[in-house]
Design a protein around this motif. Structure first.
Motif, short mmCIF file in Angstrom:
data_model
loop_
_atom_site.label_atom_id
_atom_site.label_comp_id
_atom_site.label_asym_id
_atom_site.label_seq_id
_atom_site.Cartn_x
_atom_site.Cartn_y
_atom_site.Cartn_z
N PRO A 69 4.88 -0.14 13.55
CA PRO A 69 4.99 1.32 13.75
C PRO A 69 3.75 1.90 14.45
O PRO A 69 3.89 2.78 15.30
CB PRO A 69 5.13 1.86 12.32
CG PRO A 69 5.71 0.73 11.55
CD PRO A 69 5.11 -0.50 12.14
N ALA A 70 2.57 1.41 14.10
CA ALA A 70 1.35 1.93 14.70
C ALA A 70 1.33 1.68 16.21
O ALA A 70 0.95 2.56 16.99
CB ALA A 70 0.12 1.29 14.05
N GLY B 43 0.76 -1.24 0.00
CA GLY B 43 0.00 0.00 0.00
C GLY B 43 0.79 1.29 0.00
O GLY B 43 0.19 2.38 -0.05
N ALA B 44 2.10 1.24 0.05
CA ALA B 44 2.89 2.47 0.07
C ALA B 44 2.96 3.10 -1.31
O ALA B 44 2.95 2.40 -2.33
CB ALA B 44 4.30 2.18 0.58
N LEU C 85 4.44 2.45 8.25
CA LEU C 85 5.04 3.70 8.70
C LEU C 85 4.72 4.83 7.71
O LEU C 85 4.36 5.95 8.12
CB LEU C 85 6.56 3.53 8.83
CG LEU C 85 7.35 4.77 9.28
CD1 LEU C 85 6.99 5.14 10.72
CD2 LEU C 85 8.85 4.50 9.17
N LEU C 86 4.85 4.57 6.44
CA LEU C 86 4.57 5.59 5.43
C LEU C 86 3.10 5.95 5.41
O LEU C 86 2.74 7.11 5.14
CB LEU C 86 5.01 5.08 4.06
CG LEU C 86 6.51 4.81 3.89
CD1 LEU C 86 6.81 4.30 2.49
CD2 LEU C 86 7.32 6.06 4.18
N ALA D 179 8.12 5.32 -0.90
CA ALA D 179 8.88 4.12 -0.57
C ALA D 179 10.30 4.21 -1.12
O ALA D 179 11.27 3.86 -0.45
CB ALA D 179 8.18 2.88 -1.12
N CYS D 180 10.41 4.68 -2.34
CA CYS D 180 11.72 4.85 -2.97
C CYS D 180 12.60 5.81 -2.17
O CYS D 180 13.77 5.52 -1.92
CB CYS D 180 11.53 5.35 -4.40
SG CYS D 180 13.07 5.72 -5.27
#
Length: 587
Positions: A513-514, A447-448, A485-486, A453-454
């Motif tokens: 991360p959440a 989903g990023a 995270l993103l 992401a890159c």
């Protein structure tokens, strides 16, 4: 290791004096390990010979046909006729856009022989381990040591990996090939011959497209022809020692019999950078396919580079020099450029006759090549079919099965990433490593956004890996966690700054991360009234700076932003904060 006393050894063929000497003591006069030198019938070259009977000088250079990521810079070309394959070929002369050579009136011609050590559990013709770093002479047996009465048995994985690599290079796979004995005598060759393929290799007539990065003066792609790829076994490893005034050699036979695929290119490269990028692309393909780890430091990938120079526009090739002992791609580029300058200088001085067909060694510390041995005359390897191995028959069904199980190639990943809208510099980094490419793919699958992401992978994550000297598979952070995270950053749950503060723990310990954000109370403050209250308190606590701002020092806005972030412990929504502070300060 086994000590081999070669002090009084008489070479069986014309040899070279070993350079590992001390005082007046000579280690040995060892026989040369040379490629076959045969008369060339393809085009006229300075010596009329080639180091390999199938290394033709000439190959069409067409625009990229493998999902081109750059337009090929077309150029003027001289035409040459070849008897190898009955093809008419165009030898391209590069345009000013190409980083070709230091002397504009001369053209560099480069061809490369790449030896790829195949990553198999056992050796090519016996059940000994094919393992780097073992204690010397522990992975040996009567078969790989060439004892009388022993018979080799071909490792099926060698054929499978060779076919997979051949198809990846767009080669034609021979339905039936055979092994041959290449006769020569050297201390690290226990049989007295090498099992190789001579006139019927497993693969031939292929091509590979390489991309020359913009930062190296490139920004274009180029097609490099593949003459052939053949299976063979590796030799052992010699270590030269000087001790107590004596010189001797130690030989480790662990590597003897390890499977190799030798890939011979057409002489289509015109600069050191093109040569380096071609070798790097072969390494990428081998790694993406799981053919080899391609580690040059371990000898898993070794390159012999053939360099010649000719006046631009001349059809005949100059005398070719073979360069060895390069353990990095940058060394390949520098060695080619040095040879170009050396040969060009000799031609300018009227000493072209001093450019002789020879093998030279690259010295990385001095950035120069040195003569190792001359290649005068024709080496007699007395090839004949290997009597103990049957022909290798490859069915169309076998080839189809190998191709069906092959992963995407670097060129395919580059085209895919360009289609996502990523810039070329990012694409080249992501598609340089199979592991990094896979991590990126799985991150966007979760989903990023591709660009986000890159940026995180190329920036913070690869930076961390470089400092820690780890691979992306050795960190605790998963692609799913990075995507999470993103997502938290994208929906303003946390700021990018907080995300970067969480990243080290995620890389070292993993986790969600959440959950980390919730446990640490790091949810971003996006409530307008709450942010305004913090801003009012900061302005009230800094009246001097507020008056200075009102007096025209508008750069102090950054000071107030920093103070609010400090008071909010970095949790203030930066997108909202800038507008609210501006409104308060200008009120």
């Amino acid at each position: 290791m086994l000590a081999v006393n070669t002090a009084n050894r008489t070479p069986a063929v014309s040899g070279r004096a070993c350079t590992h000497t001390k005082g007046s003591t000579n280690v040995a006069t060892l026989p040369a390990r040379r490629k076959p030198v045969v008369a060339c019938t393809s085009v006229r070259c300075g010596s009329g010979k080639h180091a390999h009977p199938f290394a033709t000088q000439g190959k069409p250079q067409q625009p990229n046909s493998q999902g081109a990521v750059h337009a090929f810079a077309r150029s003027r070309g001289a035409m040459a006729e070849t008897n190898h394959g009955k093809r008419r070929v165009e030898v391209q002369a590069a345009t000013a856009a190409d980083p070709v050579e230091t002397e504009s009136e001369f053209e560099t011609i480069v061809g490369i022989e790449v030896h790829v050590q195949l990553d198999t559990a056992t050796k090519a013709f016996c059940s000994c381990k094919s393992e780097y770093g073992s204690e010397p002479n522990t992975n040996i047996c009567p078969v790989c040591m060439g004892h009388p009465g022993t018979l080799p048995v071909l490792n099926a994985e060698v054929v499978k990996k060779s076919v997979r690599m051949g198809k990846a290079m767009n080669c034609k796979i021979a339905p039936q090939s055979k092994f041959d004995r290449k006769q020569y005598f050297y201390p690290d060759l226990p049989k007295g011959y090498q099992v190789s393929q001579y006139d019927i290799p497993i693969a031939e007539h292929g091509k590979v497209t390489v991309v020359i990065p913009p930062e190296f003066g490139g920004g274009y792609s180029k097609e490099i022809g593949i003459t052939r790829a053949h299976m063979e076994e590796d030799a052992g490893k010699l270590s030269h020692v000087e001790k107590d005034g004596e010189s001797y050699s130690l030989v480790d036979y662990n590597r003897a019999g390890v499977p190799l695929l030798e890939i011979v290119s057409e002489p289509d490269m015109r600069s050191g950078r093109e040569a380096a990028e071609y070798a790097a692309e072969i390494q990428r393909i081998a790694r993406f396919l799981g053919i080899s780890n391609g580690n040059m430091a371990e000898g898993s990938l070794r390159c012999d580079v053939n360099v010649s120079v000719r006046p631009r526009g001349r059809e005949a090739f100059g005398t070719k020099v073979e360069v060895k002992n390069m353990n990095s791609f940058s060394a390949i580029a520098k060695a080619v450029e040095y040879e170009t300058e050396r040969q060009t200088a000799l031609i300018r001085e009227g000493k072209e006759s001093e450019i002789v067909q020879e093998t030279r060694l690259w010295d990385e510390s001095l950035l120069k090549t040195f003569a190792m041995r001359k290649k005068e005359g024709q080496a007699d390897y007395r090839y004949f079919p290997e009597p103990d191995l049957p022909p290798v028959k490859v069915s169309p069904e076998f080839i189809e099965e190998v191709c069906a199980t092959s992963p995407p190639l670097p060129a395919e990943k580059r085209a895919e990433y360009l289609a996502l809208g990523l810039p070329m510099q990012d694409v080249l980094v992501l598609a340089d490593s199979r592991d990094v490419s896979t991590f990126f793919d799985e991150t966007i699958t979760n989903g990023a956004a591709a660009k986000a992401a890159c940026n995180w992978i190329m920036g913070d994550i690869l930076g961390y890996l470089k400092v820690q000297k780890k691979t992306i598979n050795e960190v605790a952070l998963s692609p799913k966690a990075l995507a999470e995270l993103l997502s938290l950053i994208a929906d303003d749950t946390i700021s990018g700054k907080i995300g970067k503060e969480l990243l080290p723990d995620l890389l070292e310990k993993g986790g969600s991360p959440a959950e980390m954000v919730k446990e640490r109370g790091l949810v971003q403050i996006s409530d307008t009234s709450a942010l305004e209250a913090i801003i009012d308190a900061v302005i009230e606590a800094n009246p001097k700076q507020y008056e200075q701002y009102k007096g025209g020092k508008t750069k102090l806005k950054g000071f107030f932003v920093g103070q609010v972030m400090k008071e909010s412990k970095g949790q203030a929504n930066p997108k909202m904060l800038n507008g609210l502070i501006q409104k308060k300060l200008d009120a």
